[in-house]
Design an enzyme around this catalytic site. Sequence first.
Site, mmCIF file in Angstrom:
data_model
loop_
_atom_site.group_PDB
_atom_site.id
_atom_site.type_symbol
_atom_site.label_atom_id
_atom_site.label_comp_id
_atom_site.label_asym_id
_atom_site.label_seq_id
_atom_site.Cartn_x
_atom_site.Cartn_y
_atom_site.Cartn_z
ATOM 1 N N CYS A 46 0.812 -1.284 -0.006
ATOM 2 C CA CYS A 46 0.150 -0.018 0.129
ATOM 3 C C CYS A 46 0.829 1.178 0.171
ATOM 4 O O CYS A 46 0.507 2.405 -0.681
ATOM 5 C CB CYS A 46 -0.927 -0.128 1.277
ATOM 6 S SG CYS A 46 -2.232 -1.385 1.052
ATOM 7 N N THR A 47 1.978 1.146 0.727
ATOM 8 C CA THR A 47 2.936 2.264 0.820
ATOM 9 C C THR A 47 3.338 2.588 -0.750
ATOM 10 O O THR A 47 3.450 3.797 -0.998
ATOM 11 C CB THR A 47 3.840 1.978 1.666
ATOM 12 O OG1 THR A 47 3.334 2.084 3.011
ATOM 13 C CG2 THR A 47 4.953 3.306 1.671
#
Length: 157
Positions: A46-47
């Site tokens: 997600c980062t």
Amino acid sequence: MTTLSIGTAVPDFEAASTGDKTITLSDFLGKNVVIYFYPKDNTPGCTQEGIAFRDHIDEFNAFNTVILGVSRDSVKVHEGFKCKQAFPFDLLSDKDETLCNLFGVIKMKNMYGKQVRGIERSTFLIDEQGILRHEWRGVKVKNHVAEVLQELKILTQ
């Protein structure tokens, strides 16, 4: 399951956002909107996905496009994630899964051998009139932003 299909208007929605705001889709009429759904703040994939959108923000701006990230995390958690990663776009909190259900992104997933309900990484491209133009489901982070930019290029020609 989603009731949305390509070529149809996306219903207006309202969601709590970073920056102590409430955002509606109608706020962005006249702009293209990329909404990307991701499972959880501060996790590796997600980062990486958020960073990819961040690093191409000038290209999205050139296509008159707003980016919105959505997960079930709280606004407070989103604020820390956004600040830490210097995201130049808002993150929407969907704790009650209203947006997740509208876009049909909740799926059963295997986590450590157990079945859990979670967000399937997905992205949606909405045009300047609020019409859904493209969707990506089961997104793999690598090269995803390039695919989204390619669709925007086609859409805006």
